[in-house]
Design a protein around this motif. Structure first.
Motif, PDB file in Angstrom:
ATOM      1  N   LEU A 166       0.859  -1.200   0.197  1.00 27.45           N
ATOM      2  CA  LEU A 166      -0.001   0.044  -0.064  1.00 27.45           C
ATOM      3  C   LEU A 166       0.865   1.296  -0.089  1.00 27.45           C
ATOM      4  CD1 LEU A 166      -3.068   0.595   0.054  1.00 27.45           C
ATOM      5  CD2 LEU A 166      -2.931   0.742   2.525  1.00 27.45           C
ATOM      6  N   SER A 167       1.931   1.343   0.805  1.00 27.47           N
ATOM      7  CA  SER A 167       2.666   2.554   0.934  1.00 27.47           C
ATOM      8  C   SER A 167       3.885   2.536   0.337  1.00 27.47           C
ATOM      9  CB  SER A 167       2.715   2.776   2.599  1.00 27.47           C
ATOM     10  OG  SER A 167       3.294   1.665   3.033  1.00 27.47           O
ATOM     11  N   LEU A 168       4.222   1.627  -0.334  1.00 32.62           N
ATOM     12  CA  LEU A 168       5.563   1.192  -1.099  1.00 32.62           C
ATOM     13  C   LEU A 168       5.732   2.392  -2.217  1.00 32.62           C
ATOM     14  CD1 LEU A 168       6.301  -2.518  -1.794  1.00 32.62           C
ATOM     15  CD2 LEU A 168       7.309  -0.920  -0.476  1.00 32.62           C
ATOM     16  N   ASP A 169       5.003   2.739  -2.826  1.00 29.36           N
ATOM     17  CA  ASP A 169       4.794   3.708  -4.054  1.00 29.36           C
ATOM     18  C   ASP A 169       5.479   5.014  -3.472  1.00 29.36           C
ATOM     19  OD1 ASP A 169       2.651   3.966  -3.142  1.00 29.36           O
ATOM     20  OD2 ASP A 169       1.940   5.021  -5.006  1.00 29.36           O
ATOM     21  N   ARG A 170       5.123   5.345  -2.231  1.00 27.34           N
ATOM     22  CA  ARG A 170       5.782   6.787  -1.849  1.00 27.34           C
ATOM     23  C   ARG A 170       6.978   6.417  -1.028  1.00 27.34           C
ATOM     24  NH1 ARG A 170       4.201  10.521  -4.339  1.00 27.34           N
ATOM     25  NH2 ARG A 170       4.484  12.103  -2.562  1.00 27.34           N
ATOM     26  N   LEU A 171       7.753   5.433  -1.094  1.00 26.39           N
ATOM     27  CA  LEU A 171       8.718   4.981  -0.067  1.00 26.39           C
ATOM     28  C   LEU A 171      10.095   6.077  -0.587  1.00 26.39           C
ATOM     29  CD1 LEU A 171       9.971   3.182   2.041  1.00 26.39           C
ATOM     30  CD2 LEU A 171      10.529   1.874   0.198  1.00 26.39           C
ATOM     31  N   PHE A 172      10.262   6.196  -1.754  1.00 26.49           N
ATOM     32  CA  PHE A 172      11.375   7.041  -2.267  1.00 26.49           C
ATOM     33  C   PHE A 172      10.580   8.124  -3.171  1.00 26.49           C
ATOM     34  CE2 PHE A 172      13.565   3.001  -2.390  1.00 26.49           C
ATOM     35  CZ  PHE A 172      14.313   2.983  -1.253  1.00 26.49           C
ATOM     36  N   GLN A 173       9.449   8.047  -3.402  1.00 29.59           N
ATOM     37  CA  GLN A 173       9.234   9.180  -4.455  1.00 29.59           C
ATOM     38  C   GLN A 173       8.936  10.638  -3.935  1.00 29.59           C
ATOM     39  OE1 GLN A 173       5.269   8.290  -6.382  1.00 29.59           O
ATOM     40  NE2 GLN A 173       6.276   8.262  -8.360  1.00 29.59           N
ATOM     41  N   ALA A 174       8.275  10.673  -2.517  1.00 30.69           N
ATOM     42  CA  ALA A 174       8.157  11.950  -1.977  1.00 30.69           C
ATOM     43  C   ALA A 174       9.670  12.760  -2.014  1.00 30.69           C
ATOM     44  CB  ALA A 174       7.486  11.805  -0.735  1.00 30.69           C
ATOM     45  N   ASP A 175      10.673  11.743  -1.723  1.00 30.18           N
ATOM     46  CA  ASP A 175      11.927  12.217  -1.448  1.00 30.18           C
ATOM     47  C   ASP A 175      12.510  12.727  -2.713  1.00 30.18           C
ATOM     48  OD1 ASP A 175      11.927  12.121   1.392  1.00 30.18           O
ATOM     49  OD2 ASP A 175      12.688  10.177   1.433  1.00 30.18           O
ATOM     50  N   LEU A 176      12.261  12.045  -3.791  1.00 26.62           N
ATOM     51  CA  LEU A 176      12.787  12.221  -5.026  1.00 26.62           C
ATOM     52  C   LEU A 176      12.040  13.532  -5.654  1.00 26.62           C
ATOM     53  CD1 LEU A 176      14.421  11.214  -7.642  1.00 26.62           C
ATOM     54  CD2 LEU A 176      12.150  10.730  -8.694  1.00 26.62           C
TER      55      LEU A 176
END
Lengths: 241, 221
Positions: B65-75
């Motif tokens: 569920l929360s994987l797609d935001r794991l690095f995306q917000a930081d990118l």
């Protein structure tokens, strides 16, 4: 002169262009000949009747499905290490062919299983691992399609292929643990004295060779198309800029 | 060690304070498990038979569920580029972020699982194995998931792509995890399945950070 010089796209285009009619021609002769030999010139099985002849499509397709995934992994590794574009493009071209081979193996298996096992599908380890293999192909193809920059896409799909290969092998053995098999063992093995009767395995060998040649021809066409698409893209960018 | 700890605390704080983090994964897990009796019917004998698989499948989906935001917000806000040039190697960044993901999504499931096992009529002797299998198996979900998150970090709305790519990689963990609980529920020895589950987690801990960091480097290029 080393093997890597063939990785030069211009040289690859020249050699593959010359080889393609021969490979495609051989495939067009050997595959129908092998299938005709298998379908019409071999005896029926005393219990399975003529349904046994599905192995002449099923076994080669299944072999190709597994080996094409292996080829993608090797080609990805070559791309990651040596940065030969032909290698990455060959991996990309091979994936849809492999996915199709997986579907052919599953469909022919279902067609045979309906009369013989009494069911088109069973949650058997071999059937399930082919289902899983198909999902691996789908994920790989989807990642290629999702990323615009070609080199970045090649890099990322290569990483996926590396990681995926580890988990594909793990899944293969995990499903053995998960369920008892209904599928029979291997029909052909190099390291066994006794395989199925030569009446069957000689045409089977011809069909395997035919499937391999067909794959090679499709792969060459696919890779050449990818290279041309890449050139067209570069030209467009040059004209726009 | 200190930069790693700082990053871990930062990610945990963000998950806890910025909405849509830690609690939601657990809420999703609860909803998933609630849906099953409503869909299948309240027959407890049947539910107790399918409980191991059901809980494990729900755990898989909750991890996604929360994987797609794991690095995306930081990118998106440039943090990832700062992290890439920081003292911490990118492999360690990936490992720390995967650990933070597990602490906020995996660990709550481990703690909530016994209650859900109880409501699904899981036999008492299988309860400790349920907790043990989730504790040993869910870290693999976060670390394998980090690879998928790294690969799709540059893709807009990559959530669906991520699921299609990552779920097949979860299958060995699912098989051994659910088997562990099912074998214990049938009063058979679950040790072998449990050890294999742990082996896959150890493998994922080893492969995950390196593959995720490789993917992030390509995406940052």
């Amino acid at each position: 002169m080393s093997l890597w010089e063939f990785a030069n796209p211009a040289r690859f285009m020249r050699i593959s262009g010359a080889a393609l009619p021969w490979v495609a021609g051989l495939a067009a002769v050997i595959l129908p000949a092998g299938l005709a030999w298998g379908f019409f010139l071999t005896p029926d099985d005393y219990r399975q009747g003529s349904t046994v002849k599905i192995i002449f499509v099923h076994v080669p397709a299944a072999m190709m499905a597994i080996n094409i995934y292996g080829m993608i992994v090797v080609a990805s590794l070559i791309w990651l290490i040596r940065r030969h574009h032909v290698s990455a493009l060959a991996a990309r071209a091979a994936a849809p062919i492999g996915a199709t081979m997986t579907v052919i193996a599953l469909l022919t298996g279902a067609l045979w299983g309906q009369p013989m096992w009494g069911t088109a599908w069973a949650w058997d380890p071999r059937l399930t691992s082919f289902f899983i293999l198909f999902l691996f192909y789908v994920g790989y193809i989807a990642l290629w399609a999702a990323i615009e920059d070609p080199d970045k896409a090649a890099d990322l799909t290569s990483v996926l292929a590396m990681v995926g290969s580890v988990f594909a092998v793990l899944s293969r053995y995990a499903v053995n643990f998960w369920s008892q098999g209904l599928h029979q063992g291997a029909t052909l093995s190099i390291d066994r004295d006794q395989n199925i009767d030569p009446v069957f395995w000689l045409p089977l060998l011809a069909c395997i060779a035919g499937f391999f040649l067909l794959f090679l021809a499709l792969l060459l066409v696919g890779t050449r198309t990818e290279i041309r698409a890449r050139r067209a893209r570069a030209l467009q960018l040059a004209m726009a800029g | 060690m200190r930069p790693a700890l700082a990053l871990l605390l930062r990610d945990l704080r963000l998950a806890l304070r910025a909405g849509g983090g830690a609690g939601l994964g657990l809420a999703f897990f609860l909803t998933c498990v609630l849906l099953m009796p409503l869909g299948i019917g309240p027959d407890l004998a049947m539910l107790s038979r399918i409980a191991p698989g059901l809980l494990w499948v729900a755990a898989l989906l909750a991890a996604l569920l929360s994987l797609d935001r794991l690095f995306q917000a930081d990118l998106e806000d440039g943090t990832l580029e700062v992290l890439a040039v920081s003292a911490l190697p990118l492999e360690a960044v990936a490992a720390v972020k995967a650990l933070a993901h597990w602490l906020t999504t995996g660990l709550p499931l481990v703690l909530a699982a016994p209650v859900l096992g109880l409501t699904l009529g899981l036999p008492a002797q299988a309860q400790p194995w349920l907790v043990a299998s989730l504790a040993a198996g869910t870290p693999a979900l976060s670390f394998i998931g980090a690879v998928g998150a790294g690969l799709t970090v540059g893709v807009r709305r990559g959530g669906l792509l991520l699921s299609v790519m990552v779920l097949p990689l979860y299958l060995p963990s699912l098989i051994f995890g659910a088997r562990t609980v099912a074998l214990a529920a049938q009063e058979l020895d679950p040790a072998r399945a449990f050890l294999l589950l742990g082996a896959i987690t150890v493998l994922s801990l080893g492969i995950g950070p390196f593959a995720a960091a490789a993917a992030l480097r390509i995406n940052l290029r």
